[in-house]
Design a protein around this motif. Structure first.
Motif, short mmCIF file in Angstrom:
data_model
loop_
_atom_site.label_atom_id
_atom_site.label_comp_id
_atom_site.label_asym_id
_atom_site.label_seq_id
_atom_site.Cartn_x
_atom_site.Cartn_y
_atom_site.Cartn_z
N GLU A 254 0.87 -1.23 0.16
CA GLU A 254 -0.16 -0.10 0.39
C GLU A 254 0.55 0.67 -0.26
O GLU A 254 1.55 1.60 1.35
CB GLU A 254 -1.24 -0.04 1.67
N VAL A 255 0.77 1.67 -1.22
CA VAL A 255 1.96 3.06 -1.38
C VAL A 255 1.38 4.38 -1.46
O VAL A 255 0.40 4.67 -1.97
CB VAL A 255 2.70 3.37 -2.82
N THR A 256 1.63 4.93 -0.82
CA THR A 256 1.11 6.57 -0.38
C THR A 256 2.06 7.35 -1.04
O THR A 256 2.68 7.43 -0.06
CB THR A 256 0.03 7.23 0.36
N LEU A 257 1.58 8.98 -1.27
CA LEU A 257 2.83 8.88 -2.37
C LEU A 257 2.08 10.57 -1.86
O LEU A 257 0.88 11.53 -2.33
CB LEU A 257 3.70 9.85 -3.58
N PHE A 258 2.87 11.80 -0.83
CA PHE A 258 2.29 12.92 -0.26
C PHE A 258 3.36 13.91 -1.03
O PHE A 258 4.81 13.77 -1.22
CB PHE A 258 2.63 12.96 1.44
N GLU A 259 2.75 14.80 -1.68
CA GLU A 259 2.94 15.82 -2.23
C GLU A 259 2.69 17.22 -1.95
O GLU A 259 1.63 17.62 -1.51
CB GLU A 259 3.27 16.03 -4.32
N LYS A 260 3.20 17.97 -1.38
CA LYS A 260 2.33 19.60 -0.57
C LYS A 260 1.75 20.09 -1.59
O LYS A 260 0.93 21.16 -1.81
CB LYS A 260 3.90 20.03 -0.57
N GLU A 261 2.75 20.50 -3.16
CA GLU A 261 2.21 21.23 -4.51
C GLU A 261 0.39 20.69 -4.83
O GLU A 261 0.27 20.30 -4.25
CB GLU A 261 3.21 21.80 -4.76
N ASP A 262 0.27 21.78 -5.59
CA ASP A 262 -1.35 20.99 -6.22
C ASP A 262 -0.77 20.15 -7.51
O ASP A 262 -1.98 20.10 -8.42
CB ASP A 262 -1.85 22.42 -6.63
N ARG A 263 0.04 19.68 -7.59
CA ARG A 263 0.69 19.16 -9.06
C ARG A 263 1.75 18.37 -8.82
O ARG A 263 3.31 18.70 -8.17
CB ARG A 263 0.79 20.29 -9.83
N LEU A 264 2.21 17.22 -10.14
CA LEU A 264 4.05 16.74 -9.46
C LEU A 264 4.78 17.52 -10.21
O LEU A 264 4.20 18.37 -10.98
CB LEU A 264 3.50 15.60 -10.36
N ALA A 265 5.61 17.45 -10.18
CA ALA A 265 6.94 17.74 -10.39
C ALA A 265 6.90 19.15 -10.87
O ALA A 265 7.46 19.81 -11.67
CB ALA A 265 7.00 17.23 -12.37
N ALA A 266 6.43 19.87 -9.03
CA ALA A 266 6.21 21.68 -9.73
C ALA A 266 7.88 22.33 -9.52
O ALA A 266 8.03 23.33 -8.91
CB ALA A 266 5.62 21.82 -8.39
N HIS A 267 8.48 21.88 -8.64
CA HIS A 267 10.31 21.98 -8.54
C HIS A 267 11.73 21.64 -9.65
O HIS A 267 11.16 22.00 -10.64
CB HIS A 267 10.27 22.05 -6.84
N LEU B 85 -2.26 15.21 -3.67
CA LEU B 85 -1.64 16.44 -4.23
C LEU B 85 -1.82 17.39 -3.15
O LEU B 85 -2.84 17.70 -2.28
CB LEU B 85 -1.73 16.83 -5.44
N GLY B 86 -1.65 19.11 -2.78
CA GLY B 86 -1.73 19.74 -1.51
C GLY B 86 -1.42 19.02 -0.29
O GLY B 86 -2.21 19.45 0.77
N HIS B 87 -0.61 17.55 -0.32
CA HIS B 87 -0.51 17.24 1.23
C HIS B 87 1.15 17.83 1.64
O HIS B 87 1.77 16.56 0.84
CB HIS B 87 -0.71 16.16 1.38
N GLU B 88 1.83 18.63 2.42
CA GLU B 88 2.40 19.39 3.48
C GLU B 88 2.74 18.00 4.31
O GLU B 88 2.43 18.49 5.53
CB GLU B 88 3.05 20.85 3.44
N VAL B 89 4.08 17.30 4.34
CA VAL B 89 4.18 16.57 5.06
C VAL B 89 5.53 17.54 6.12
O VAL B 89 5.93 18.09 5.76
CB VAL B 89 5.40 15.38 4.81
N VAL B 90 4.71 17.66 7.73
CA VAL B 90 5.12 18.10 8.68
C VAL B 90 5.54 17.62 9.72
O VAL B 90 6.08 18.49 10.86
CB VAL B 90 4.33 19.17 8.89
N GLY B 91 5.35 16.45 9.85
CA GLY B 91 5.88 15.68 11.20
C GLY B 91 6.35 14.48 10.81
O GLY B 91 5.60 13.68 10.19
N LEU B 92 6.97 13.23 11.38
CA LEU B 92 7.79 12.21 11.00
C LEU B 92 8.41 12.07 12.75
O LEU B 92 8.93 12.30 12.83
CB LEU B 92 8.57 11.94 10.25
N GLN B 93 7.62 10.67 12.89
CA GLN B 93 7.35 10.08 14.01
C GLN B 93 7.52 8.36 14.53
O GLN B 93 6.17 7.68 14.19
CB GLN B 93 6.62 10.90 15.51
N THR B 94 8.64 7.93 14.93
CA THR B 94 8.85 6.40 14.70
C THR B 94 8.32 6.06 15.99
O THR B 94 9.00 6.23 17.16
CB THR B 94 9.90 6.29 14.53
#
Length: 402
Positions: free
Chosen positions: A29-42, A169-178
C-alpha cells in the motif's frame, strides 16, 4: 518487505520510487505525499531536460553507476510510453589549450563509465558538428539526449496509480515520528492536519530534504542551500544557431558548471544557467523572499565556509544575473554569432545544493537510512536521468533493511 509505505515528494524520484515499489511488491500500500497542487512542481519541472550520458562523474561513484544504468532504463521507458526524446548530441568546447588538456581527463572518465562514442575532435570537426561554435577542441558525446522530465514524472505517477498507489497532492509532510514498528506521518492539507501510520517512509523531498531528514531524527548535515539558475532563451528565428547541446569545459576550481546552450524537446533553446543564492528555497526570482530561509542561511556555518572559499565565483555569477550583457558574453565566448538582442528572458530553476559541515559541496548522491526512514539527502543532477536506477537502488535498500 513492508506493506504500508509512504513516499514524501512528488518529483520524478518520488514517482519513480512509488512505481518501482509496486512493480516489485504489488501487494504494498503506497501513498505519495506532495505539498504542491501538481507533480514535478520544482526541480523536476524546472530543469533543462538533458539526459546526461555520464561524462563527468568519478568512475565507481553512485552518480556514475546510477547514471549509466538510469540512461538505459529511461531510454527504454520513453520508447515504451511514447515520450518524445531527442538524441541531439553534446559538445564540450575548449577555448584554450589548458581546457583542451582537461578534455582528455573527462574523456577517460567517460570511457571508464561506459559512455559510448565519446571522442575529442579538433576545430574543423567541431565546425562540422556545430558550424557556429568556435573552440580549439571539443569533446563530442553523440548519444546525449533531451527529454521533458516533467512528462516522464507524470507518466511514472500514472503507472504507480494504475498499480494501486494513492497520490495526495496539496499534502505537506510536517512531522515524522517513529513509534516501535511504525512511522506516524503528519501532514497539513486544506482540510487540516492528518496523521497516518506507515511501516516505512521514503523521503525524496528535494529542496526540503534536510528539513524532512531532521523530522526523521537525522542530523543537520548535509544542509541544503538553494541556488537559483537563471536562463535566457533564443528567439525563435535564432534557434538554428546550434544543432545540439553546447557546454563549456568544467573548471575544477569552481563549484558550478557555467553557462551552456540547451535545445529542448519543445523547440525552445535555453542559454544558462548561472548560479546565485536564492532568497527562498523555492525562490525563482529576486522578488521571491523568505525570511525563514534566509535566516537559516545566515546561521549556517557551512554556508559561510563555502562563501569564503568561492566568493569570487559568487561575484561573477551575481554580475551575470544583474547584467544581461555579462551573462550572454559567457556563451558568446564559444558562440560568437550570438548577439544580446537574440535572446529573451527564460525560466529559472532552483538547485538543492547540499553542503557538508566543512562548507564543501556534496558531489555524489547521498542516500541513507534512519530507522524506518530512507532518506535521499543529496540528489542533484543527474538525478532525473538516474531516476529509474535510483528507484531500483532505494527499493533494494528497503528490502535489505526490512
Amino acid at each position: 518487505m513492508t506493506n504500508r509505505l509512504a513516499v514524501v515528494g512528488g518529483g520524478i524520484l518520488g514517482a519513480a520510487i512509488a512505481r518501482e515499489v509496486l512493480r516489485r511488491h504489488p501487494d504494498s500500500e503506497v501513498t505519495l505525499f506532495e505539498k504542491e497542487d501538481r507533480l514535478a512542481a520544482h526541480q523536476t519541472g524546472r530543469n533543462s531536460g538533458v539526459v546526461h550520458a555520464g561524462l563527468y562523474y568519478q568512475p565507481g561513484s553512485n552518480k556514475a553507476v546510477l547514471c549509466r544504468r538510469g540512461v538505459g532504463l529511461l531510454e527504454q521507458y520513453c520508447a515504451e510510453r511514447d515520450i518524445p526524446r531527442i538524441v541531439c548530441g553534446k559538445v564540450l568546447v575548449a577555448l584554450t589549450d589548458e581546457e583542451k588538456t582537461r578534455l582528455a581527463d573527462i574523456a577517460q572518465k567517460a570511457s571508464a563509465n561506459g559512455v559510448p562514442g565519446v571522442r575529442v575532435v579538433g576545430p574543423q570537426e567541431l565546425a562540422e558538428l556545430e558550424p557556429n561554435v568556435r573552440g580549439v577542441a571539443a569533446l563530442h558525446s553523440p548519444t546525449t539526449s533531451i527529454v521533458d522530465f516533467a512528462a516522464v514524472a507524470r507518466a511514472l505517477a500514472a503507472d504507480a496509480t494504475a498499480a494501486g498507489a494513492m497520490i495526495r497532492l496539496g499534502h505537506e509532510v510536517v512531522g515524522l515520528q517513529t513509534t516501535g514498528t511504525e512511522v506516524v506521518v503528519r501532514v497539513r492539507a486544506a482540510s487540516g492536519e492528518q496523521q497516518t501510520a506507515f511501516d516505512r517512509v521514503i523521503a525524496c523531498a528535494g529542496l526540503q530534504s534536510d528539513r524532512v531528514a531532521e523530522m526523521a531524527g537525522d542530523g543537520p548535515d548535509p544542509v541544503i542551500m538553494p541556488f537559483r539558475g537563471e536562463y535566457y532563451a533564443l528567439k525563435p528565428h535564432r534557434r538554428d544557431l546550434v544543432n545540439g547541446l553546447v557546454y563549456p569545459v568544467p573548471d575544477p576550481r569552481y563549484p558550478f558548471l557555467g553557462v551552456h546552450i540547451t535545445p529542448r524537446v519543445d523547440g525552445e533553446v535555453l542559454i544558462g544557467p548561472n548560479a546565485v543564492l536564492a532568497l527562498a528555497r523555492e525562490g525563482y526570482s529576486w522578488r521571491e523572499f523568505s525570511a525563514r530561509d534566509l535566516a537559516e542561511v545566515a546561521r549556517t556555518p557551512a554556508f559561510w565556509r563555502f562563501a569564503r572559499r568561492h566568493w569570487r565565483t559568487g561575484v561573477r555569477e551575481m554580475s551575470g544575473s544583474l547584467w544581461k550583457r555579462r551573462f550572454i558574453a559567457a556563451a558568446r565566448a564559444y558562440l560568437p554569432a550570438l548577439d544580446d538582442d537574440d535572446v529573451v528572458p527564460g525560466k529559472a530553476g532552483v538547485r538543492a545544493q547540499a553542503l557538508d559541515a566543512d562548507g564543501g559541496l556534496v558531489d555524489d548522491f547521498r542516500i541513507g537510512v534512519r530507522g524506518r526512514v530512507v532518506l535521499l539527502r543529496n540528489a542533484p543532477s543527474p538525478a532525473a536521468t538516474s531516476s529509474l536506477a535510483i528507484a531500483e537502488h532505494v527499493v533494494e535498500t528497503l528490502e535489505r533493511t526490512a
